[in-house]
Design an enzyme around this catalytic site. Structure first.
Site, PDB file in Angstrom:
ATOM      1  CG  LEU A  82      -1.925  -1.117   1.379  1.00  0.00           C
ATOM      2  CD1 LEU A  82      -2.751  -0.914   2.643  1.00  0.00           C
ATOM      3  CD2 LEU A  82      -2.840  -1.195   0.164  1.00  0.00           C
ATOM      4  CE  LYS A 113       1.295  -1.061   7.302  1.00  0.00           C
ATOM      5  NZ  LYS A 113       2.396  -1.806   7.942  1.00  0.00           N
ATOM      6  CD  GLU A 168       1.058  -8.307   8.637  1.00  0.00           C
ATOM      7  OE1 GLU A 168       2.182  -7.798   8.793  1.00  0.00           O
ATOM      8  OE2 GLU A 168       0.458  -8.316   7.542  1.00  0.00           O
ATOM      9  CE  LYS A 285      -7.275  -2.999   2.978  1.00  0.00           C
ATOM     10  NZ  LYS A 285      -7.400  -4.467   3.156  1.00  0.00           N
ATOM     11  CB  CYS A 426      37.311  -1.994  -6.816  1.00  0.00           C
ATOM     12  SG  CYS A 426      36.770  -1.730  -5.115  1.00  0.00           S
TER      13      CYS A 426
END
Length: 667
Positions: A82, A113, A168, A285, A426
């Site tokens: 998001l 959240k 989650e 949302k 390098c």
């Protein structure tokens, strides 16, 4: 059904009901001792009758066989991130754009959240069959066995449906405190925060470890088109998920105005310490799917949602040193080494200093007391200095004149802020270039991590990427922590990468300004590495989406003799130098997809959504997720919802799946 089968079925049913009440509803209906007694009875019956173990048996949560690694899985629908808002002005701007696009008749759904690990869960006929991490949003890692140990995740749904959901996984604060106390007693390194602890637990190869960590989860979305389940909005979808047996977060609210959204944010900014889990913001949302479709998506995120991140936390600490690292393009990056300090739940010991100009502008010196900020940024930033606390003997910091790795002179290209080492020999540049070459988005050579690359260079076994293809098992087993099995797997992975399509090689070469999309476009257009190497700037900029910088960078790279020599050596060892995808030759009138903007909606029976999308794109079409006036064609499967209705309202041509298959067969 005999008596034993009947008892096993009865125990499964009871334990599912008791577990749902305890872990999802948080309303236990029996004592823990009763649950444990029934579970032990079921375990004993299953051990005596292994053929009667149900795939969704509660005994499958305790952790199974140790796995050797996690296989990659491609999500059926990308797990998009998001866009972020960090203040009220950002939210006001988001709200303005939404209202400009769809008017004022809509509502938002605000949710907490959760600060954890994004996961995807698949169910077939109601049974949990696969779980995966978000990964890069397109490809994740399968962690099914570990996710089965989370009691809040149902192993069987209340309806026998096939569905993919997103959520989650997190570690509750009490579980985190208990885990760190145990680790302290054992002399183990402590986890910095519950998010890291949850992620680390789910990436354990032994599911029993994950089972011991007491993780939980909230489910917040359906993967793909929710309309095929008869749902018309986000709030209704959350209720539907709860009805199926999924845990969703109850702390959510429907809001009609951005002022109501801000009030919700202010409430949880103040009350977040009282939650049993960590949150790092609020997700907002647009509720109705039809309005989400109208708003559509950017390349990275939906336009109908935004994540408000809680304000940045700032702390002060001491700058001990400035570490200088050299990247694959020779850029020298300064990093602050700090006295360890807690910021936003994370122990911070390093912070970004960006470049020489920032150090000079802020007059940052060794020994200074500095201000560290960490918000939505993954990397903490040094944002200021407390001059009044500066040591008396401090001196301004000077960037070196020479490379900290190879001692070559550093230069600053006009128009850039970075100092660069331009020595092609390098060590740091070679190492970083090889690491990039073998990375997931490039040649994708599994098992060739950073430390292995550095060991190979120091052992003088490789000097550039072409040397990787000459490595033997006998050479690799001499490396630290490299057994024969790992060496064999690595050699096989290296050899398998020879078959990659050319665009992966083009990405792996690390040409400036040439990313994944440009590499694919150039590879498809020219078809072979030889043709790309011979291309002029004029030929390159004539390709749609290839700009002047990309064209100039490609021509400059391939005019370098050393670069051409490496490519020749790669070709000699058998690395594929051609584009393996389907190159579209569009013939006007023969192909109804070329140049068209197409939307897929509803459930397809003969093709998966990804298969249909791939075929259309191979034929020159563009597949988008929302219907608008710019849409040329909508292909509607079963149970098509608001997208079909909008297409009919706008007078857009609509096909069913049979029409799609018929046209594909004609090409």
């Amino acid at each position: 059904m005999n008596e034993i089968e009947q008892r096993i079925a009865e125990l499964n049913k009871l334990l599912h009901e008791y577990g749902y009440a305890y872990y999802v509803l948080d309303k236990p209906v029996v004592a823990d001792s009763v649950y444990d007694q029934l579970l032990h009875e079921l375990i004993a019956l299953e051990e005596a009758n292994p053929s009667l173990i149900f795939p969704d048996s509660p005994t499958q949560r305790v952790g199974g066989t140790v796995v050797e690694g996690f296989k990659k899985v491609t999500h059926d629908y990308p797990m998009l991130s998001l866009s972020n808002a960090f203040n009220e002005a950002d939210l006001q701007e988001f709200d303005r754009k939404v209202r400009q696009a769809i008017g004022d008749h809509f509502s938002y759904v605000c949710e907490l959240k959760i600060d954890g690990l994004a996961i995807s869960l698949k169910y077939e006929n109601g049974v949990f069959v696969q779980g995966a991490t978000r990964g890069d949003g397109v490809v994740g890692e399968e962690i099914t066995a570990n996710l089965k140990t989370i009691h809040a995740i149902p192993l069987r749904l209340k309806e026998p449906i096939t569905i993919e959901v997103r959520g989650e996984a997190y570690m509750p604060k009490k579980s985190f405190e208990k885990l760190n106390a145990q680790r302290a007693d054992n002399g183990e390194e402590l986890f910095a925060n519950p998010r890291n602890a949850a992620a680390g637990s789910l990436r354990q190869l032994d599911p029993k470890i994950a089972a011991s960590r007491q993780l939980s989860t909230f489910i917040y979305a359906i993967g793909g088109d929710g309309e095929i389940y008869g749902i018309d909005g986000h709030a209704e979808m959350l209720d539907y998920l709860e009805d199926l047996g999924f845990p969703s977060n109850k702390e959510r609210q429907r809001c009609s105005t951005i002022e109501e959204v801000m009030a919700f944010i202010e409430h949880w900014t103040e009350n977040r310490p009282h939650l049993a889990y960590e949150i790092d913001g609020i997700v907002i949302k647009v509720d109705r799917y039809a309005q989400q479709d109208e708003l559509g998506y950017t390349a990275k995120s939906p336009r109908w949602a935004i994540a408000y991140k809680f304000p940045a936390e700032e702390v002060v600490t001491t700058l001990l040193d400035i570490d200088l690292t050299v990247g694959r393009t020779g850029v020298v990056t300064p990093t602050a080494i700090l006295t360890p300090v807690q910021v936003a739940g994370t122990t911070v010991q390093r912070a970004s200093l960006h470049n020489e100009d920032l150090i000079r502008d802020k007059d940052i010196r060794l020994g200074d007391t500095v201000i560290i900020r960490k918000a939505g940024d993954i990397i903490p930033q040094v944002v200021g200095v407390l001059i009044e606390q500066r040591p008396e003997n401090s001196v301004p910091f000077e960037m070196p004149k020479n490379c900290p790795v190879c001692d070559s002179e550093l230069i600053r290209i006009e128009g850039e802020v970075a100092l660069r080492c331009v020595n092609p020999a390098c060590f740091a540049q070679i190492a970083e270039s090889i690491k990039y070459f073998v990375s997931r988005n490039a040649m994708n050579i599994d098992g060739l991590g950073d430390k292995v690359v550095e060991q190979l260079l120091r052992a003088d076994l490789i000097h550039d990427v072409s040397d990787l293809y000459h490595l033997t098992i006998e050479q690799l087993v001499e490396l630290e922590r490299m057994g024969e099995k790992s060496a064999t797997n690595l050699v096989n992975a290296i050899q398998a990468s020879k078959e990659n399509s050319m665009e992966r090689l083009l990405i792996g070469l690390g040409i400036r300004h040439v990313g994944e999309k440009a590499a694919k476009i150039v590879s498809e257009q020219f078809g072979s590495m030889e043709a790309v190497m011979a291309a002029t700037e004029e030929q390159l900029v004539a390709i749609y989406e290839i700009g002047d910088k990309m064209a100039s960078s490609l021509v400059e790279y391939f005019s370098n003799d050393d670069a051409r020599a490496v490519i020749e050596r790669l070709a000699e060892v058998g690395v594929n130098m051609t584009f393996k995808g389907k190159k579209v030759e569009v013939v006007v009138g023969d192909n109804p997809f070329a140049g068209k903007t197409i939307v897929l909606t509803g459930k397809l029976e003969q093709l998966t959504r990804n298969e249909a999308k791939a075929k259309i794109e191979e034929l020159g079409g563009t597949v988008t997720g929302s219907v608008s006036k710019k849409t040329d064609l909508v292909i509607a499967g079963e149970d098509a919802g608001s997208k079909l209705a909008k297409a009919e309202q706008l007078g857009i041509e609509v096909w069913n799946e049979d029409n799609l298959i018929e046209q594909l067969n004609l090409i």
